[in-house]
Design an enzyme around this catalytic site. Structure first.
Site, PDB file in Angstrom:
ATOM      1  N   GLN A  94      30.823 -22.777   2.650  1.00 44.03           N
ATOM      2  CA  GLN A  94      29.870 -21.676   2.777  1.00 44.03           C
ATOM      3  C   GLN A  94      30.615 -20.378   3.059  1.00 44.03           C
ATOM      4  O   GLN A  94      30.027 -19.304   3.073  1.00 44.03           O
ATOM      5  CB  GLN A  94      28.897 -21.958   3.927  1.00 44.03           C
TER       6      GLN A  94
ATOM      7  N   CYS B 279      25.151  -4.747 -15.311  1.00 44.07           N
ATOM      8  CA  CYS B 279      25.491  -5.631 -16.449  1.00 44.07           C
ATOM      9  C   CYS B 279      25.904  -7.032 -15.997  1.00 44.07           C
ATOM     10  O   CYS B 279      26.114  -7.918 -16.830  1.00 44.07           O
ATOM     11  CB  CYS B 279      26.576  -5.004 -17.322  1.00 44.07           C
TER      12      CYS B 279
ATOM     13  N   VAL C 121      32.940 -17.119   2.774  1.00 43.87           N
ATOM     14  CA  VAL C 121      33.202 -16.142   1.709  1.00 43.87           C
ATOM     15  C   VAL C 121      34.598 -15.525   1.864  1.00 43.87           C
ATOM     16  O   VAL C 121      34.976 -14.637   1.111  1.00 43.87           O
ATOM     17  CB  VAL C 121      32.125 -15.011   1.708  1.00 43.87           C
TER      18      VAL C 121
ATOM     19  N   ALA D 236      38.584 -27.466  14.603  1.00 43.97           N
ATOM     20  CA  ALA D 236      38.958 -27.896  13.249  1.00 43.97           C
ATOM     21  C   ALA D 236      40.472 -27.958  13.086  1.00 43.97           C
ATOM     22  O   ALA D 236      41.015 -28.930  12.556  1.00 43.97           O
ATOM     23  CB  ALA D 236      38.350 -26.947  12.228  1.00 43.97           C
TER      24      ALA D 236
ATOM     25  N   HIS E 244      28.464 -19.572  -1.244  1.00 43.85           N
ATOM     26  CA  HIS E 244      27.911 -18.273  -0.837  1.00 43.85           C
ATOM     27  C   HIS E 244      28.714 -17.104  -1.412  1.00 43.85           C
ATOM     28  O   HIS E 244      28.529 -15.961  -0.992  1.00 43.85           O
ATOM     29  CB  HIS E 244      27.810 -18.170   0.686  1.00 43.85           C
TER      30      HIS E 244
ATOM     31  N   THR F  31      30.174 -26.058  10.771  1.00 45.15           N
ATOM     32  CA  THR F  31      28.989 -25.292  10.362  1.00 45.15           C
ATOM     33  C   THR F  31      27.838 -25.598  11.302  1.00 45.15           C
ATOM     34  O   THR F  31      27.680 -26.736  11.745  1.00 45.15           O
ATOM     35  CB  THR F  31      28.581 -25.561   8.893  1.00 45.15           C
ATOM     36  N   SER F  32      27.050 -24.550  11.612  1.00 45.09           N
ATOM     37  CA  SER F  32      25.916 -24.745  12.519  1.00 45.09           C
ATOM     38  C   SER F  32      24.785 -25.496  11.829  1.00 45.09           C
ATOM     39  O   SER F  32      23.864 -25.972  12.489  1.00 45.09           O
ATOM     40  CB  SER F  32      25.413 -23.391  13.031  1.00 45.09           C
TER      41      SER F  32
ATOM     42  N   CYS G 112      28.595  -6.400 -10.947  1.00 45.48           N
ATOM     43  CA  CYS G 112      27.864  -5.207 -11.352  1.00 45.48           C
ATOM     44  C   CYS G 112      26.364  -5.469 -11.262  1.00 45.48           C
ATOM     45  O   CYS G 112      25.866  -6.465 -11.787  1.00 45.48           O
ATOM     46  CB  CYS G 112      28.252  -4.816 -12.774  1.00 45.48           C
TER      47      CYS G 112
HETATM   48  C1  BJW Z   1      33.864 -24.656  15.271  1.00 46.44           C
HETATM   49  C2  BJW Z   1      34.939 -23.906  15.660  1.00 46.44           C
HETATM   50  C3  BJW Z   1      36.179 -24.515  15.538  1.00 46.44           C
HETATM   51  C4  BJW Z   1      33.276 -22.677  15.951  1.00 46.44           C
HETATM   52  N1  BJW Z   1      36.251 -25.746  15.063  1.00 46.44           N
HETATM   53  N2  BJW Z   1      33.953 -25.882  14.796  1.00 46.44           N
HETATM   54  C5  BJW Z   1      14.435 -23.873   3.905  1.00 46.44           C
HETATM   55  C6  BJW Z   1      14.000 -23.862   5.210  1.00 46.44           C
HETATM   56  C7  BJW Z   1      14.099 -22.703   5.968  1.00 46.44           C
HETATM   57  C8  BJW Z   1      14.647 -21.537   5.450  1.00 46.44           C
HETATM   58  C9  BJW Z   1      15.085 -21.548   4.160  1.00 46.44           C
HETATM   59  C10 BJW Z   1      14.973 -22.699   3.405  1.00 46.44           C
HETATM   60  N3  BJW Z   1      15.497 -22.450   2.174  1.00 46.44           N
HETATM   61  C11 BJW Z   1      15.934 -21.181   2.150  1.00 46.44           C
HETATM   62  C12 BJW Z   1      15.685 -20.593   3.338  1.00 46.44           C
HETATM   63  C13 BJW Z   1      16.024 -19.187   3.679  1.00 46.44           C
HETATM   64  C14 BJW Z   1      17.477 -19.011   4.016  1.00 46.44           C
HETATM   65  C15 BJW Z   1      17.782 -19.842   5.236  1.00 46.44           C
HETATM   66  O1  BJW Z   1      18.330 -20.924   5.176  1.00 46.44           O
HETATM   67  N4  BJW Z   1      17.474 -19.333   6.402  1.00 46.44           N
HETATM   68  C16 BJW Z   1      17.743 -20.046   7.640  1.00 46.44           C
HETATM   69  C17 BJW Z   1      18.562 -19.150   8.566  1.00 46.44           C
HETATM   70  C18 BJW Z   1      16.486 -20.582   8.210  1.00 46.44           C
HETATM   71  N5  BJW Z   1      18.349 -19.375   2.915  1.00 46.44           N
HETATM   72  C19 BJW Z   1      18.589 -18.537   1.918  1.00 46.44           C
HETATM   73  O2  BJW Z   1      18.069 -17.438   1.882  1.00 46.44           O
HETATM   74  C20 BJW Z   1      19.509 -19.015   0.807  1.00 46.44           C
HETATM   75  N6  BJW Z   1      18.877 -18.794  -0.418  1.00 46.44           N
HETATM   76  C21 BJW Z   1      17.952 -19.616  -0.892  1.00 46.44           C
HETATM   77  O3  BJW Z   1      17.710 -20.678  -0.393  1.00 46.44           O
HETATM   78  O4  BJW Z   1      17.344 -19.160  -2.003  1.00 46.44           O
HETATM   79  C22 BJW Z   1      16.199 -19.837  -2.491  1.00 46.44           C
HETATM   80  C23 BJW Z   1      15.759 -19.129  -3.743  1.00 46.44           C
HETATM   81  C24 BJW Z   1      15.521 -19.874  -4.853  1.00 46.44           C
HETATM   82  C25 BJW Z   1      15.120 -19.219  -6.034  1.00 46.44           C
HETATM   83  C26 BJW Z   1      15.010 -17.839  -6.038  1.00 46.44           C
HETATM   84  C27 BJW Z   1      15.259 -17.094  -4.908  1.00 46.44           C
HETATM   85  C28 BJW Z   1      15.654 -17.750  -3.746  1.00 46.44           C
HETATM   86  C29 BJW Z   1      20.774 -18.167   0.753  1.00 46.44           C
HETATM   87  C30 BJW Z   1      21.570 -18.299   1.980  1.00 46.44           C
HETATM   88  C31 BJW Z   1      22.828 -17.406   1.866  1.00 46.44           C
HETATM   89  C32 BJW Z   1      23.439 -17.288   3.217  1.00 46.44           C
HETATM   90  N7  BJW Z   1      24.470 -16.369   3.195  1.00 46.44           N
HETATM   91  C33 BJW Z   1      25.199 -16.088   4.430  1.00 46.44           C
HETATM   92  C34 BJW Z   1      25.531 -14.616   4.489  1.00 46.44           C
HETATM   93  C35 BJW Z   1      26.746 -14.222   3.750  1.00 46.44           C
HETATM   94  C36 BJW Z   1      26.949 -12.748   4.003  1.00 46.44           C
HETATM   95  C37 BJW Z   1      28.394 -12.440   4.275  1.00 46.44           C
HETATM   96  O5  BJW Z   1      29.138 -13.247   4.853  1.00 46.44           O
HETATM   97  O6  BJW Z   1      28.753 -11.340   3.918  1.00 46.44           O
HETATM   98  O7  BJW Z   1      26.345 -16.949   4.527  1.00 46.44           O
HETATM   99  S1  BJW Z   1      24.310 -16.488   5.890  1.00 46.44           S
HETATM  100  C38 BJW Z   1      25.692 -16.922   6.848  1.00 46.44           C
HETATM  101  O8  BJW Z   1      25.415 -18.241   7.356  1.00 46.44           O
HETATM  102  C39 BJW Z   1      26.869 -17.045   5.871  1.00 46.44           C
HETATM  103  C40 BJW Z   1      27.357 -18.436   6.185  1.00 46.44           C
HETATM  104  O9  BJW Z   1      28.013 -18.997   5.065  1.00 46.44           O
HETATM  105  C41 BJW Z   1      26.114 -19.186   6.564  1.00 46.44           C
HETATM  106  C42 BJW Z   1      26.349 -20.443   7.348  1.00 46.44           C
HETATM  107  O10 BJW Z   1      26.923 -20.167   8.587  1.00 46.44           O
HETATM  108  P1  BJW Z   1      27.952 -21.201   9.224  1.00 46.44           P
HETATM  109  O11 BJW Z   1      29.130 -21.328   8.361  1.00 46.44           O
HETATM  110  O12 BJW Z   1      27.258 -22.444   9.583  1.00 46.44           O
HETATM  111  O13 BJW Z   1      28.425 -20.388  10.532  1.00 46.44           O
HETATM  112  P2  BJW Z   1      27.804 -20.349  12.012  1.00 46.44           P
HETATM  113  O14 BJW Z   1      28.396 -19.205  12.715  1.00 46.44           O
HETATM  114  O15 BJW Z   1      26.340 -20.443  11.958  1.00 46.44           O
HETATM  115  O16 BJW Z   1      28.324 -21.705  12.673  1.00 46.44           O
HETATM  116  C43 BJW Z   1      29.679 -21.916  13.025  1.00 46.44           C
HETATM  117  C44 BJW Z   1      29.818 -23.322  13.552  1.00 46.44           C
HETATM  118  O17 BJW Z   1      31.174 -23.609  13.765  1.00 46.44           O
HETATM  119  C45 BJW Z   1      29.108 -23.553  14.904  1.00 46.44           C
HETATM  120  O18 BJW Z   1      28.383 -24.761  14.831  1.00 46.44           O
HETATM  121  C46 BJW Z   1      30.258 -23.664  15.905  1.00 46.44           C
HETATM  122  O19 BJW Z   1      29.975 -24.577  16.959  1.00 46.44           O
HETATM  123  C47 BJW Z   1      31.349 -24.194  15.032  1.00 46.44           C
HETATM  124  N8  BJW Z   1      32.686 -23.805  15.444  1.00 46.44           N
HETATM  125  N9  BJW Z   1      34.448 -22.625  16.099  1.00 46.44           N
HETATM  126  C48 BJW Z   1      35.067 -26.388  14.708  1.00 46.44           C
HETATM  127  N10 BJW Z   1      37.282 -23.844  15.924  1.00 46.44           N
HETATM  128 ZN    ZN Z   2      28.522  -3.090 -15.387  1.00 45.73          ZN
END
Ligand code: BJW
Ligand code: ZN
Length: 243
Positions: free
Chosen positions: A103, A132, A105, A233, A121, A190-191, A129
């Protein structure tokens, strides 16, 4: 870090896996000094990123969103993969059937050498763009604001999946395929709250896979995991791969 018997059991399980899928999140890059999204000093807390990482925010104020990405690009340009990233890259070379779903980026898996990889992600070093659809690599730090497309002069945006946006259907299909045919899934740092990735463990489990988890804390996936280890990790992943 869980008990040593859990560690050994997971290690054995991984050693005998015939088809392994690994899912990573921000926790694996935390050990490279990259802040997580939802931790105590997570990125979201200070920067209200949930309001910036949306297509609406970009439409309203592309300059502000690009400034935020420039700040992150500047910061990430100084970060390097850690032992966990490298261990996974080695795993790919050693393991017959392997796929890494991240996940993140930040591009650190690719930098560590991983190639059997879906960056579901997107990637902060790619731009797209808005007119286009052209996608290209861009390592400029900072990017001149506002950046425009060399082909059509349209506005460029980060090639990242924001909230409310669909993941690339080809990526999703690939993930679904590997998850439904793997015998082992390892989830790292991942959370487990952001969909669709939050549903991947359940997909693999339904298909009969063994699920292992490595995280500092419990997550919504912990209950579903066969083994869940508490630890960093960068400490745990290399141990799991040791022969
Ligand atoms: C350690 C550690 C160490 C620390 N060792 N461990 C169904 C149900 C409910 C909601 C939805 C659903 N389906 C879709 C949604 C909406 C939404 C969503 O899920 N919302 C929830 C928050 C409820 N999802 C979306 O919008 C997605 N799109 C979608 O489903 O589209 C449907 C669609 C279909 C057709 C047409 C149109 C739409 C898209 C989601 C994109 C998420 N993007 C992001 C932002 C990127 C921006 C950027 O970076 O610039 O991506 S969100 C953000 O969270 C980022 C991450 O990749 C993502 C996940 O986070 P992650 O990696 O889990 O990080 P943390 O911080 O949360 O957790 C870290 C973990 O590590 C913790 O557990 C720590 O304990 C642990 N840790 N240090 C081991 N050293
Ligand atoms: Zn273009």
């Amino acid at each position: 870090m869980g008990s040593s018997s859990d560690l050994n059991q997971l290690k054995q399980r991984l050693a005998s896996a015939r088809s392994l899928v690994v899912l990573t999140g921000a926790g694996i890059s935390a050990d490279s000094g990259v802040p997580t999204f939802r931790g105590a000093d997570g990125l979201w807390r200070t920067y209200r990123a949930e309001e910036l990482a949306t297509p609406e925010a970009f439409e309203r104020d592309p300059r502000l969103v690009w400034e935020w990405y420039n700040w992150r690009r500047e910061f990430l340009a100084t970060k390097r993969p850690n032992d966990a990233h490298y261990a996974l890259a080695e795993w790919e070379r050693r393991q017959g059937r392997f796929w890494l779903i991240t996940q993140n980026v930040d591009g650190l898996h690719r930098e560590a050498g991983s190639r059997k990889l879906s960056e579901i992600h997107g990637n902060i070093w790619m731009v797209r763009c808005t007119r286009c659809g052209w996608v290209e690599k861009n390592r400029s730090v900072p990017i001149p604001i506002l950046p425009s497309c060399a082909r059509c002069a349209g506005l460029l945006r980060p090639h990242i999946v924001w909230f409310g946006e669909a993941l690339d259907p080809a990526d999703l299909a690939r993930c679904d395929e590997v998850l439904r045919t793997c015998d082992t899934l390892l989830i790292i740092g991942t959370s487990g709250v952001v969909y669709p990735a939050a549903g991947f463990a359940a997909t693999a489990k339904r298909a009969g896979a063994f699920v292992g988890e490595i995280n500092l804390d419990e997550t919504p996936q912990t209950a579903l995991a066969d083994i869940s280890l508490r630890g960093r990790a960068k400490d745990v992943v290399p141990l799991l791969l040791e022969r």
